[in-house]
Enzyme design. Structure first.
Site, PDB file in Angstrom:
ATOM      1  N   CYS A  67     -19.416   9.042  10.058  1.00 30.93           N
ATOM      2  CA  CYS A  67     -19.063  10.250   9.327  1.00 30.93           C
ATOM      3  C   CYS A  67     -20.260  10.770   8.533  1.00 30.93           C
ATOM      4  CB  CYS A  67     -17.893   9.970   8.381  1.00 30.93           C
ATOM      5  SG  CYS A  67     -17.400  11.400   7.393  1.00 30.93           S
ATOM      6  N   CYS A  73     -18.140  10.760   0.067  1.00 34.21           N
ATOM      7  CA  CYS A  73     -16.676  10.707   0.065  1.00 34.21           C
ATOM      8  C   CYS A  73     -16.218   9.295  -0.289  1.00 34.21           C
ATOM      9  CB  CYS A  73     -16.148  11.098   1.444  1.00 34.21           C
ATOM     10  SG  CYS A  73     -14.374  10.838   1.648  1.00 34.21           S
ATOM     11  N   CYS A  76     -13.986   5.959   2.394  1.00 31.35           N
ATOM     12  CA  CYS A  76     -14.460   4.761   3.108  1.00 31.35           C
ATOM     13  C   CYS A  76     -15.571   4.088   2.311  1.00 31.35           C
ATOM     14  CB  CYS A  76     -14.998   5.126   4.492  1.00 31.35           C
ATOM     15  SG  CYS A  76     -13.755   5.749   5.634  1.00 31.35           S
ATOM     16  N   ASN A 298      11.822  -1.142   7.369  1.00 25.43           N
ATOM     17  CA  ASN A 298      10.756  -1.356   8.341  1.00 25.43           C
ATOM     18  C   ASN A 298      10.828  -2.738   8.982  1.00 25.43           C
ATOM     19  OD1 ASN A 298       8.178  -0.457   9.581  1.00 25.43           O
ATOM     20  ND2 ASN A 298       7.268  -2.074   8.337  1.00 25.43           N
ATOM     21  N   GLU A 314      15.812  -3.202  -2.250  1.00 25.20           N
ATOM     22  CA  GLU A 314      14.733  -2.258  -2.543  1.00 25.20           C
ATOM     23  C   GLU A 314      15.055  -1.546  -3.848  1.00 25.20           C
ATOM     24  OE1 GLU A 314      11.930   0.535  -2.872  1.00 25.20           O
ATOM     25  OE2 GLU A 314      11.776  -1.038  -1.361  1.00 25.20           O
ATOM     26  N   ASP A 363       7.818  -8.174   1.086  1.00 18.19           N
ATOM     27  CA  ASP A 363       6.767  -7.178   1.341  1.00 18.19           C
ATOM     28  C   ASP A 363       6.622  -6.279   0.112  1.00 18.19           C
ATOM     29  OD1 ASP A 363       4.929  -5.442   2.453  1.00 18.19           O
ATOM     30  OD2 ASP A 363       6.394  -4.364   3.673  1.00 18.19           O
ATOM     31  N   CYS A 393      -0.405  -6.505   0.113  1.00 17.84           N
ATOM     32  CA  CYS A 393      -1.514  -5.548   0.091  1.00 17.84           C
ATOM     33  C   CYS A 393      -2.471  -5.849  -1.056  1.00 17.84           C
ATOM     34  CB  CYS A 393      -0.987  -4.117  -0.012  1.00 17.84           C
ATOM     35  SG  CYS A 393       0.069  -3.805  -1.436  1.00 17.84           S
TER      36      CYS A 393
END
Length: 458
Positions: A67, A73, A76, A298, A314, A363, A393
């Site tokens: 890129c 930016c 990334c 999911n 949830e 999750d 995550c």
């Protein structure tokens, strides 16, 4: 004054790590094994931050960023590093975090889950700003470590057809009545559908709506409007309300969602992740399974195709309502149930009240699942799910929760590995498997851990 440094490793912000007289120097733009000249830009008592001026000995893993906006930016951080090396660094970061935070090591390291390296990002939040000095309206991600919007004309982690919308979106916003009152465009892609959510702080005029409709027709997109908070999001054309969905062909599922609902950014990796999670859980037809932080279902709906019953929990009622509706559409209502609850405040009595689960999937968001881990740790051996798969995550909160379940709760960390959900970024997605130990083994493991701690203290 510039100095010569030898780069030993890389952190998750893609900064090279060097050492000078025992002090850590984080070097922006440098890669492991490189010899560079660098200029210090920030000094702290325990570390320094420097920026590369010249690369004297390049790494064999260095590649030319694809890129043209890389480095400016903030979307990334690792485009200058060969993709498989990015994954190896994330795997090492996960293992190091398990040890430094939780004093645990997985018995087995799972092979990383790979997916598309480019064009993978099916969700994105693009900022919109009017910047006369840069020619008018900008649409894109923020600049690196800045609140300014990058002057982006293309983006290679977005699907190509979305990247091609960046410049037309600038022109469209410029033509509208209050371009300085439209701070954000959210992108959400489904099967054959590109939805764009326009955040607008002032009411749209009839002329604005005409502009949006012409843009939609020309570029084959669907507009959604957000005049206030997320609850106000609605489609410009009412017939588009149920058009957005992603699929999981392995399980015969189509999952409808709204563009502001949480879904995984990378659809290809999501399919692979769900498949691996169910394989690792090894759900049997007689099993009752819990899916905590279930979102849209999911994992819950795929679990229901394998086990006797899947129970999803949830914090968002909007999401559990959509999950329940999807279960009904797929003939799974009799094998699923959903509850809305704040899982950051649960305790062992609540967990016992749900009844026995043979297996469990967790999750959570970045905050992790500390309350759930503490509740699991207080269960008696006969009350515990035999196997838990934890999708994370955030390696730090995963390691913290793993320590609670491992050191206090009678679980052993059987395996763990990374999921390359976000190539070219420092984001580390991972999956870990825990198995319950019989009571005698729990006591022996706790005693062994105590003796090890005593020896280290001595």
């Amino acid at each position: 004054m510039a100095e010569v440094l030898n780069i030993e490793s890389l952190d998750l912000e893609a900064r090279g790590i060097a050492r000078r007289d025992g002090k850590v120097v984080f070097v922006e733009g440098a890669l492991p094994t490189e010899r560079v000249t660098a200029q210090t830009v920030r000094r702290k008592p325990s570390y320094e931050i420097a920026r590369v001026e010249d690369i004297l000995r390049p790494s064999s893993l260095r590649v030319v960023p694809r890129c043209p906006h890389f480095g400016v930016c903030g979307g990334c951080a690792m485009q200058h590093l060969e993709p498989s090396a990015q994954v190896a660094i994330k795997q090492r970061a996960l293992e190091d975090t398990f040890w430094h935070v939780g004093k645990l090591r997985p018995q087995r390291v799972l092979p990383p889950l790979h997916g598309p390296t480019w064009g993978y990002r099916y969700r994105a939040r693009l900022s919109v700003r009017v910047v006369p000095k840069k020619g008018g309206v900008l649409v894109g991600f923020h600049e690196r470590k800045s609140s300014y919007v990058a002057d982006m004309r293309e983006c290679h982690v977005l699907p190509p057809h979305v990247s091609r919308l960046l410049m037309p979106l600038r022109a469209m916003i410029t033509a509208m009545s209050t371009p300085d009152r439209m701070p954000q465009i959210e992108v959400a892609l489904g099967e054959g559908v590109t939805a764009l959510v326009l955040r607008h702080l002032e009411p749209l005029t009839p002329g604005d709506l005409d502009i949006l409709r012409r843009f939609a027709a020309q570029h084959d997109v669907q507009w959604w409007l957000q005049p206030k908070g997320p609850d106000t999001v609605h489609p410009l054309e009412p017939e588009h309300g149920d058009a957005l969905a992603y699929t999981m062909p392995e399980f015969g599922l189509r999952m409808p969602y709204r563009p502001t609902d949480f879904t995984q950014v990378n659809h290809a990796i999501n399919r692979a992740m769900v498949s691996r999670a169910l394989t690792l859980l090894d759900v049997q037809p007689t099993d009752r399974v819990a899916d905590l932080f279930c979102g849209l279902g999911n994992f819950t709906l795929p679990l229901a195709t394998r086990g006797r019953e899947a129970v999803g929990v949830e914090g968002s009622k909007a999401l559990t309502d959509r999950a329940l509706a999807a279960a009904g559409q797929h003939g799974l209502a009799g094998r699923t149930s959903f509850a809305t609850l704040n899982l950051f405040e649960v305790d062992v009595d609540w967990l016992r009240g749900l009844g026995y689960f043979d297996r469990m999937l967790i999750d959570p968001p970045r905050e992790g699942a500390q309350a759930v881990a503490q509740a699991l740790a207080q269960l008696a051996p006969h009350e515990r799910p035999r196997r838990i798969v934890y999708v994370s995550c955030n390696p730090a909160t995963l390691a913290r929760d793993a320590a609670i379940m491992g050191h206090e709760g009678g679980y052993v960390l059987k395996s763990a590995g990374v999921i390359n959900m976000f190539p070219h970024t420092g984001h580390v997605e991972s999956i870990a498997v825990f198995e319950s130990l019989p009571d005698a083994q729990v006591l022996a493991a706790q005693e062994q851990a105590r003796l090890k701690d005593d020896a280290q203290a001595a």
